[in-house]
Design an enzyme around this catalytic site. Sequence first.
Site, PDB file in Angstrom:
ATOM      1  N   SER A   1       0.458  -1.231   0.510  1.00 53.86           N
ATOM      2  CA  SER A   1      -0.046   0.278  -0.192  1.00 53.86           C
ATOM      3  C   SER A   1       0.483   1.701  -0.267  1.00 53.86           C
ATOM      4  CB  SER A   1      -1.013   0.278   1.438  1.00 53.86           C
ATOM      5  OG  SER A   1      -1.968   0.965   1.057  1.00 53.86           O
ATOM      6  N   HIS A   2       0.651   2.351   0.969  1.00 47.60           N
ATOM      7  CA  HIS A   2       1.353   3.602   1.348  1.00 47.60           C
ATOM      8  C   HIS A   2       2.437   3.564   2.185  1.00 47.60           C
ATOM      9  CE1 HIS A   2      -1.855   3.139   3.872  1.00 47.60           C
ATOM     10  NE2 HIS A   2      -1.176   4.081   4.575  1.00 47.60           N
TER      11      HIS A   2
ATOM     12  N   ASP B   1       0.373   6.694  -4.655  1.00 44.63           N
ATOM     13  CA  ASP B   1       1.717   5.933  -3.133  1.00 44.63           C
ATOM     14  C   ASP B   1       1.942   4.869  -4.455  1.00 44.63           C
ATOM     15  OD1 ASP B   1      -1.188   4.114  -3.632  1.00 44.63           O
ATOM     16  OD2 ASP B   1      -1.570   4.453  -1.507  1.00 44.63           O
TER      17      ASP B   1
ATOM     18  N   ASP C   1       0.040   1.357  -4.467  1.00 43.09           N
ATOM     19  CA  ASP C   1      -0.237   0.874  -5.101  1.00 43.09           C
ATOM     20  C   ASP C   1      -1.323   1.153  -6.079  1.00 43.09           C
ATOM     21  OD1 ASP C   1      -2.017   1.186  -2.796  1.00 43.09           O
ATOM     22  OD2 ASP C   1      -2.783  -0.481  -2.934  1.00 43.09           O
TER      23      ASP C   1
ATOM     24  N   ASP D   1      -3.947   4.182  -5.235  1.00 47.58           N
ATOM     25  CA  ASP D   1      -5.049   3.515  -5.320  1.00 47.58           C
ATOM     26  C   ASP D   1      -5.256   5.587  -4.458  1.00 47.58           C
ATOM     27  OD1 ASP D   1      -4.152   3.095  -2.342  1.00 47.58           O
ATOM     28  OD2 ASP D   1      -5.585   1.584  -2.360  1.00 47.58           O
ATOM     29  N   ARG D   2      -3.866   6.146  -4.029  1.00 45.92           N
ATOM     30  CA  ARG D   2      -3.686   6.850  -3.019  1.00 45.92           C
ATOM     31  C   ARG D   2      -3.025   8.116  -4.029  1.00 45.92           C
ATOM     32  NH1 ARG D   2      -3.937   6.107   2.810  1.00 45.92           N
ATOM     33  NH2 ARG D   2      -4.599   4.020   2.892  1.00 45.92           N
TER      34      ARG D   2
ATOM     35  N   LYS E   1     -10.583   2.806  -4.330  1.00 50.38           N
ATOM     36  CA  LYS E   1      -9.918   4.869  -4.382  1.00 50.38           C
ATOM     37  C   LYS E   1      -8.461   4.714  -5.530  1.00 50.38           C
ATOM     38  CE  LYS E   1      -7.269   4.089  -0.447  1.00 50.38           C
ATOM     39  NZ  LYS E   1      -7.719   3.060  -0.146  1.00 50.38           N
TER      40      LYS E   1
END
Length: 544
Positions: free
Chosen positions: A82-83, A258, A260, A262-263, A361
Amino acid sequence: MVTFKISRVQTTPFYDQKPGTSGLRKKEAALIIIKMGAANGVRRVWVGQNGLLSTPAVSAIIRERVGADGSKASGAFILTASHNPGGPHEDFGIKYNMENGGPAPEAITDKIYENTKTIKEYFIAEDLPDVDISTLGVTSFGGPEGQFGVDVFDSANDYVRLMKSIFDFQSIQKLLSSPKFTFCFDALHGVAGAYAKRIFVEELGAHESSLLNCTPKEDFGGGHPDPNLTYAKELVARMGLGKTEPQDEPPEFGAAADGDADRNMILGKRFFVTPSDSVAIIAANAVQAIPYFSAGLKGVARDARSMPTSTVLDVVAKHLNLNFFEVPTGWKFFGNLMDAGLCSICGKESFGTGSDHIREKDGIWAVLAWLSILAFRNKDNLNGGKLVTVADIVHQHWATYGRHYYTRYDYENVDSGASKELMAHLVKLQSSLPDVNKIIKGIRSDVTDVAQADEFEYKDPVDGSISKHQGIRYLFKDGSRLVFRLSGTGSEGATIRLYIEQYEKDSSKTGRDSQEALAPLVDVALELSKMQEFTGRSTPTVIT
């Protein structure tokens, strides 16, 4: 055709691995999943080339892609940090998305967790040859239960096709080709790099020099792939927001995604767009600027304890007479609303923005949404006249809706026991609002009274499920608020997130410096919570 057999492997139950962080692509794990799928009745596995698929692209593929035999995906495993920092010695998560393209609901993840506590063996096709996931095409194998195939496909094709059905690429291309407009995108060595060149350079005509850190790396180049002012240092410096003035004139528009993808973070020249303003501005301009929404918005939603939305989205919804929902953290709550046709645009904490085109997202979608708004606002002045900038759009929004000064303090890797004691202290205080307001007046006399204090819980209007303990809130009479919550997404300890929001509807005061406007509430939040006393921290790890 190569054949394989199924092996039965003994294992030991796990007791402390509750579902949580979602993670980075790791080829070794992908190959293991393929072999386990082959041994457990799966007949076909789809894999993005080189194992690189963004989380939003996975959602799109589940929802949109049709195999050569007419098949559709029934779900997906996403391997991501993720982030968070990723790699062999950092975060690595496994996430499962359902057939609607959204994250598995708690009922599923809870059942998975219960099974991990009792499992004693598993099946795997150990002798299945490793599939070359760098080469496009279908590889077929013969197994005890029939044919098994691995389909390696282009990671970007389906996602790019979807984006082109949502946005007017021609108008964005016209904007990017204007000598007045300059652009910069930073993938932070995350998976967004697999899409950036294809979308921004090949499809939209941006210069390749506009791309920063767009080579995906399994450890994110040793960096922390969180698109904020602290970790996206190179982009922040290039946009003129660093400690020193850049050598070259900053671009008009900058963005980051980020690990992956999605942010997202949106920046203008020497200007930071808070995630709260970003999603609200997208919602306020979507019908005019984005073809996908031309028929109108079904509704909007935000995370109840959210960084990206604050309560500015509430004001936009009221102004535009839109359905509005306040949900707990978790994209699955937005997904329920979208599946029921109740929500078009939404945002959650930590720079997450998205719409009903998928059930996740979507960082690149948010960047394209902003480029669409800039293209629409500048459609008549690219050949003459003053450019409407990112800062102009934000200031115009504040003039219409008021300004929500907003910040988030993250205290990372706090002792779990201390963090729970702090939260218990805050809950206990809520038993007497007069006492709370007396304490507040002793800290800052210029802060208005608390009108409501609670621990938020949510009843899903679609499935009736109730989510409790969703964040401790102090809501003030002037529309300001403090929200405290715990996050368990790191590898060590707990993270305390403190959200501070000051609402200002007086247009003569919306130009104040954020730190100045938020200072009274910051003082109240830190002293009311006894942050330093409980955590031993005099400053947060990250301020957003």
